[in-house]
Structure formats: structure tokens, C-alpha cells
Scaffold this motif. Structure first.
Motif, PDB file in Angstrom:
ATOM      1  N   ALA A 158      56.752 -63.406  32.334  1.00  0.00           N
ATOM      2  CA  ALA A 158      57.580 -62.747  33.343  1.00  0.00           C
ATOM      3  C   ALA A 158      58.948 -63.406  33.440  1.00  0.00           C
ATOM      4  O   ALA A 158      59.974 -62.721  33.574  1.00  0.00           O
ATOM      5  CB  ALA A 158      56.878 -62.783  34.702  1.00  0.00           C
ATOM      6  N   PHE A 159      58.986 -64.728  33.371  1.00  0.00           N
ATOM      7  CA  PHE A 159      60.251 -65.452  33.413  1.00  0.00           C
ATOM      8  C   PHE A 159      61.140 -65.054  32.234  1.00  0.00           C
ATOM      9  O   PHE A 159      62.340 -64.784  32.403  1.00  0.00           O
ATOM     10  CB  PHE A 159      59.988 -66.954  33.388  1.00  0.00           C
ATOM     11  CG  PHE A 159      61.237 -67.799  33.411  1.00  0.00           C
ATOM     12  CD1 PHE A 159      61.825 -68.135  34.615  1.00  0.00           C
ATOM     13  CD2 PHE A 159      61.822 -68.241  32.238  1.00  0.00           C
ATOM     14  CE1 PHE A 159      62.981 -68.907  34.650  1.00  0.00           C
ATOM     15  CE2 PHE A 159      62.975 -69.011  32.256  1.00  0.00           C
ATOM     16  CZ  PHE A 159      63.555 -69.345  33.464  1.00  0.00           C
ATOM     17  N   ALA A 160      60.547 -64.989  31.039  1.00  0.00           N
ATOM     18  CA  ALA A 160      61.324 -64.606  29.855  1.00  0.00           C
ATOM     19  C   ALA A 160      61.814 -63.169  29.953  1.00  0.00           C
ATOM     20  O   ALA A 160      62.957 -62.867  29.590  1.00  0.00           O
ATOM     21  CB  ALA A 160      60.473 -64.783  28.599  1.00  0.00           C
ATOM     22  N   LYS A 161      60.962 -62.284  30.455  1.00  0.00           N
ATOM     23  CA  LYS A 161      61.366 -60.890  30.619  1.00  0.00           C
ATOM     24  C   LYS A 161      62.491 -60.770  31.642  1.00  0.00           C
ATOM     25  O   LYS A 161      63.460 -60.012  31.445  1.00  0.00           O
ATOM     26  CB  LYS A 161      60.162 -60.058  31.068  1.00  0.00           C
ATOM     27  CG  LYS A 161      60.481 -58.601  31.419  1.00  0.00           C
ATOM     28  CD  LYS A 161      61.021 -57.829  30.228  1.00  0.00           C
ATOM     29  CE  LYS A 161      61.249 -56.368  30.594  1.00  0.00           C
ATOM     30  NZ  LYS A 161      61.896 -55.624  29.491  1.00  0.00           N
ATOM     31  N   ALA A 201      77.364 -64.538  20.543  1.00  0.00           N
ATOM     32  CA  ALA A 201      76.407 -65.145  19.612  1.00  0.00           C
ATOM     33  C   ALA A 201      75.724 -66.351  20.233  1.00  0.00           C
ATOM     34  O   ALA A 201      74.502 -66.529  20.098  1.00  0.00           O
ATOM     35  CB  ALA A 201      77.113 -65.535  18.320  1.00  0.00           C
ATOM     36  N   ARG A 202      76.490 -67.187  20.926  1.00  0.00           N
ATOM     37  CA  ARG A 202      75.895 -68.374  21.563  1.00  0.00           C
ATOM     38  C   ARG A 202      74.865 -67.973  22.615  1.00  0.00           C
ATOM     39  O   ARG A 202      73.766 -68.539  22.669  1.00  0.00           O
ATOM     40  CB  ARG A 202      76.989 -69.234  22.191  1.00  0.00           C
ATOM     41  CG  ARG A 202      77.777 -70.063  21.198  1.00  0.00           C
ATOM     42  CD  ARG A 202      78.624 -71.099  21.907  1.00  0.00           C
ATOM     43  NE  ARG A 202      79.719 -70.484  22.648  1.00  0.00           N
ATOM     44  CZ  ARG A 202      80.933 -70.272  22.129  1.00  0.00           C
ATOM     45  NH1 ARG A 202      81.194 -70.603  20.877  1.00  0.00           N
ATOM     46  NH2 ARG A 202      81.899 -69.734  22.871  1.00  0.00           N
ATOM     47  N   LEU A 203      75.212 -66.998  23.427  1.00  0.00           N
ATOM     48  CA  LEU A 203      74.281 -66.549  24.461  1.00  0.00           C
ATOM     49  C   LEU A 203      73.070 -65.841  23.849  1.00  0.00           C
ATOM     50  O   LEU A 203      71.954 -65.931  24.368  1.00  0.00           O
ATOM     51  CB  LEU A 203      74.996 -65.621  25.440  1.00  0.00           C
ATOM     52  CG  LEU A 203      76.100 -66.278  26.284  1.00  0.00           C
ATOM     53  CD1 LEU A 203      76.706 -65.272  27.242  1.00  0.00           C
ATOM     54  CD2 LEU A 203      75.562 -67.476  27.046  1.00  0.00           C
ATOM     55  N   ALA A 204      73.285 -65.130  22.749  1.00  0.00           N
ATOM     56  CA  ALA A 204      72.173 -64.464  22.063  1.00  0.00           C
ATOM     57  C   ALA A 204      71.196 -65.495  21.506  1.00  0.00           C
ATOM     58  O   ALA A 204      69.971 -65.312  21.575  1.00  0.00           O
ATOM     59  CB  ALA A 204      72.698 -63.569  20.941  1.00  0.00           C
ATOM     60  N   ILE A 205      71.730 -66.593  20.961  1.00  0.00           N
ATOM     61  CA  ILE A 205      70.862 -67.656  20.443  1.00  0.00           C
ATOM     62  C   ILE A 205      70.026 -68.266  21.570  1.00  0.00           C
ATOM     63  O   ILE A 205      68.827 -68.532  21.414  1.00  0.00           O
ATOM     64  CB  ILE A 205      71.718 -68.739  19.752  1.00  0.00           C
ATOM     65  CG1 ILE A 205      72.307 -68.182  18.458  1.00  0.00           C
ATOM     66  CG2 ILE A 205      70.878 -69.983  19.450  1.00  0.00           C
ATOM     67  CD1 ILE A 205      73.321 -69.102  17.806  1.00  0.00           C
ATOM     68  N   ILE A 206      70.651 -68.464  22.714  1.00  0.00           N
ATOM     69  CA  ILE A 206      69.918 -68.980  23.873  1.00  0.00           C
ATOM     70  C   ILE A 206      68.817 -68.008  24.280  1.00  0.00           C
ATOM     71  O   ILE A 206      67.676 -68.413  24.561  1.00  0.00           O
ATOM     72  CB  ILE A 206      70.878 -69.227  25.046  1.00  0.00           C
ATOM     73  CG1 ILE A 206      71.835 -70.366  24.711  1.00  0.00           C
ATOM     74  CG2 ILE A 206      70.102 -69.555  26.323  1.00  0.00           C
ATOM     75  CD1 ILE A 206      72.917 -70.597  25.745  1.00  0.00           C
ATOM     76  N   SER A 207      69.129 -66.712  24.288  1.00  0.00           N
ATOM     77  CA  SER A 207      68.140 -65.697  24.660  1.00  0.00           C
ATOM     78  C   SER A 207      66.958 -65.708  23.706  1.00  0.00           C
ATOM     79  O   SER A 207      65.793 -65.636  24.131  1.00  0.00           O
ATOM     80  CB  SER A 207      68.796 -64.314  24.672  1.00  0.00           C
ATOM     81  OG  SER A 207      69.829 -64.249  25.625  1.00  0.00           O
ATOM     82  N   VAL A 210      64.806 -68.828  24.364  1.00  0.00           N
ATOM     83  CA  VAL A 210      63.971 -68.697  25.568  1.00  0.00           C
ATOM     84  C   VAL A 210      62.801 -67.763  25.301  1.00  0.00           C
ATOM     85  O   VAL A 210      61.648 -68.059  25.665  1.00  0.00           O
ATOM     86  CB  VAL A 210      64.814 -68.186  26.754  1.00  0.00           C
ATOM     87  CG1 VAL A 210      63.920 -67.810  27.929  1.00  0.00           C
ATOM     88  CG2 VAL A 210      65.828 -69.235  27.175  1.00  0.00           C
ATOM     89  N   ALA A 211      63.060 -66.638  24.635  1.00  0.00           N
ATOM     90  CA  ALA A 211      62.011 -65.663  24.370  1.00  0.00           C
ATOM     91  C   ALA A 211      60.940 -66.236  23.445  1.00  0.00           C
ATOM     92  O   ALA A 211      59.729 -66.076  23.689  1.00  0.00           O
ATOM     93  CB  ALA A 211      62.618 -64.400  23.772  1.00  0.00           C
ATOM     94  N   MET A 212      61.358 -66.902  22.365  1.00  0.00           N
ATOM     95  CA  MET A 212      60.397 -67.475  21.421  1.00  0.00           C
ATOM     96  C   MET A 212      59.573 -68.579  22.070  1.00  0.00           C
ATOM     97  O   MET A 212      58.354 -68.665  21.863  1.00  0.00           O
ATOM     98  CB  MET A 212      61.132 -68.016  20.199  1.00  0.00           C
ATOM     99  CG  MET A 212      61.590 -66.956  19.225  1.00  0.00           C
ATOM    100  SD  MET A 212      60.209 -65.975  18.576  1.00  0.00           S
ATOM    101  CE  MET A 212      59.249 -67.248  17.748  1.00  0.00           C
ATOM    102  N   THR A 213      60.215 -69.412  22.856  1.00  0.00           N
ATOM    103  CA  THR A 213      59.485 -70.471  23.556  1.00  0.00           C
ATOM    104  C   THR A 213      58.441 -69.884  24.495  1.00  0.00           C
ATOM    105  O   THR A 213      57.300 -70.366  24.558  1.00  0.00           O
ATOM    106  CB  THR A 213      60.464 -71.351  24.358  1.00  0.00           C
ATOM    107  OG1 THR A 213      61.424 -71.920  23.472  1.00  0.00           O
ATOM    108  CG2 THR A 213      59.722 -72.457  25.084  1.00  0.00           C
ATOM    109  N   ALA A 214      58.818 -68.833  25.210  1.00  0.00           N
ATOM    110  CA  ALA A 214      57.884 -68.186  26.136  1.00  0.00           C
ATOM    111  C   ALA A 214      56.701 -67.572  25.392  1.00  0.00           C
ATOM    112  O   ALA A 214      55.548 -67.699  25.819  1.00  0.00           O
ATOM    113  CB  ALA A 214      58.610 -67.113  26.942  1.00  0.00           C
ATOM    114  N   LEU A 215      56.964 -66.907  24.272  1.00  0.00           N
ATOM    115  CA  LEU A 215      55.888 -66.278  23.508  1.00  0.00           C
ATOM    116  C   LEU A 215      54.940 -67.314  22.932  1.00  0.00           C
ATOM    117  O   LEU A 215      53.708 -67.141  22.972  1.00  0.00           O
ATOM    118  CB  LEU A 215      56.483 -65.411  22.395  1.00  0.00           C
ATOM    119  CG  LEU A 215      57.204 -64.140  22.845  1.00  0.00           C
ATOM    120  CD1 LEU A 215      57.883 -63.469  21.659  1.00  0.00           C
ATOM    121  CD2 LEU A 215      56.227 -63.172  23.507  1.00  0.00           C
ATOM    122  N   ILE A 216      55.485 -68.388  22.377  1.00  0.00           N
ATOM    123  CA  ILE A 216      54.640 -69.436  21.800  1.00  0.00           C
ATOM    124  C   ILE A 216      53.801 -70.110  22.881  1.00  0.00           C
ATOM    125  O   ILE A 216      52.591 -70.335  22.710  1.00  0.00           O
ATOM    126  CB  ILE A 216      55.513 -70.476  21.067  1.00  0.00           C
ATOM    127  CG1 ILE A 216      56.161 -69.835  19.830  1.00  0.00           C
ATOM    128  CG2 ILE A 216      54.682 -71.685  20.658  1.00  0.00           C
ATOM    129  CD1 ILE A 216      57.201 -70.714  19.163  1.00  0.00           C
TER     130      ILE A 216
END
Length: 232
Positions: A158-161, A201-207, A210-216
Motif C-alpha cells: 500500500a505504501f508503494a502504491k 529520470a532521477r525521480l523515476a529511478i527513485i520510484s 521504492v517499488a522494487m523494494t516493496a515487491l521484494i
């Protein structure tokens, strides 16, 4: 503030973290209640409740934002009441971004918690109840510890979403720098101006991070919960 982020980028990231955190915290108690109802209770309209919970997943986010604007805007039937009686205004405020993010993230949280509750053997709860424990005490001492990995996994998803929510947020609270401009809105804005590609690009990398960390993390917690159930 990180040296590799501009002031505008850092402001958008900080606001996104704030919005996502509050959206997750405020959604969690209701998500636990709804997940428990869908997993264990029998009542008329259960299918309707299930449909309403998951509706934001299938509706266009802009439609969800428009419904929020009609309901919680200054002239909306809920927003007008909140404004007149409590002085609470949500539309075009960061608090409205919290509401939009919470609505969009709520189905993911409920689903993760519901699956965890359904994996718990009801006989464990019945055994605790047969020893004289009240239903709330059984839930707090038996059910909750068993579903805790699922609760955490749902909160993380939910946090990542909430961090990545765009459509409903920009429709309900617009894209006001420093006030309602979250990470996705900032990326969109940077892509509209010459020379903004590097910031986007920098903000996209952060996104993505965050998303990959949440999924893992969510997957790891789900496996942990499955091992716990299998080892009972």
C-alpha cells in the motif's frame, strides 16, 4: 537534502513519503476490519462490499479522483459537511492527496491481509475461544500474530502504491508545487519543460527503487507467512 537532488525534487519526494506514510497508517485499521469481514464473516451484501473494495483497481484512476472531487470537494456532500462543521478541507490540499492515495492503495492492503487471515486454521481460534477467551482477545493474541507478516506485506504494498499514485491524486488535488505535487506529478511536470529530463529520470529511478523494494519485501513476507502456516 541529498546533494544530487534539487530543492524541487526533494520537496516532491518528501511530500510523497509523507502522503504515502499517512495513507498507509490511516488505512490500516479499516483494512484489518474489512479483511476480517471478507475472510470470516457471513452477511448480506458481502459480494457488494468485496466489489466496492476492489473497484479502484479496475476503474480509471481519473474516475476515482473525479468521484472524490464530487464527494469531498468544497461543494461535495461530504466535503461541505467537513468544511462547515470541522473546518477540514481536502480538495487541493496535501491531506486530499493522502485520501486519494489511501483509496487507491486500500484494495492491495485488504487483499494481502485477507489472504493471511484465510490461511489461519479457524480451529486455532475456536480452541482459544473454548477456553473462555473473548472474540477480541482471540483475534489479538491468536489471529493477529499469525497474520502479522501479511499485514506488514499489505502495508508495504500500500505504501508503494501510494507513492506511485498519479491519476486520482492530480484530479482531486491538482499539481501544486510544494503543496500537492507528489513524485509522479513532479515527473510529469519535469517532462513538460525543456531540460527537465534529468530531474524526471532521477525521480523515476527513485520510484523504481521504492517499488522494487516493496515487491521484494512483500514476497519475502508472504513466503515467511506460508512457511509458518505449513509448519504449524
Amino acid at each position: 537534502m541529498p546533494a544530487w537532488l534539487s530543492t524541487e525534487e526533494w520537496t516532491a519526494l518528501r511530500l510523497s513519503l509523507r502522503v504515502a506514510l499517512w495513507a498507509t497508517i490511516l488505512s490500516l485499521p479499516l483494512a484489518l476490519l474489512v479483511a476480517q469481514a471478507l475472510a470470516r464473516w457471513r452477511f448480506p451484501g458481502k459480494a457488494v462490499l468485496n466489489g466496492l473494495v476492489h473497484l479502484p483497481l479496475v476503474l480509471p484512476p481519473v474516475v476515482t479522483g473525479y468521484v472524490l472531487l464530487l464527494s469531498f470537494g468544497r461543494r461535495g456532500w461530504i466535503g461541505q459537511f467537513l468544511d462547515q462543521w470541522f473546518g477540514i478541507v481536502l480538495a487541493f490540499r496535501w491531506t486530499g492527496a493522502v485520501l486519494a492515495a489511501a483509496v487507491m492503495a486500500f484494495p492491495l492492503m485488504v487483499r494481502a491481509i485477507r489472504l493471511s487471515i484465510e490461511a489461519v486454521d479457524p480451529r486455532l481460534e475456536q480452541a482459544a475461544g473454548s477456553l473462555g477467551a473473548s472474540a477480541p482477545w482471540v483475534w489479538a493474541t491468536v489471529t493477529l500474530p499469525l497474520i502479522l507478516p501479511g499485514v506488514i506485506a499489505g502495508a508495504v504494498l500500500a505504501f508503494a502504491k501510494a507513492m506511485g499514485e498519479f491519476g486520482a491524486t492530480i484530479t482531486f488535488v491538482s499539481n501544486i508545487p510544494g503543496q500537492t505535487q507528489t513524485l509522479p506529478s513532479a515527473i510529469y511536470s519535469f517532462l513538460q519543460v525543456p531540460g527537465g529530463e534529468a530531474s524526471a529520470a532521477r525521480l523515476a529511478i527513485i520510484s523504481v527503487g521504492v517499488a522494487m523494494t516493496a515487491l521484494i519485501l512483500s514476497e519475502w513476507l508472504a513466503r515467511k507467512a506460508a512457511r509458518r502456516v505449513a509448519g504449524r
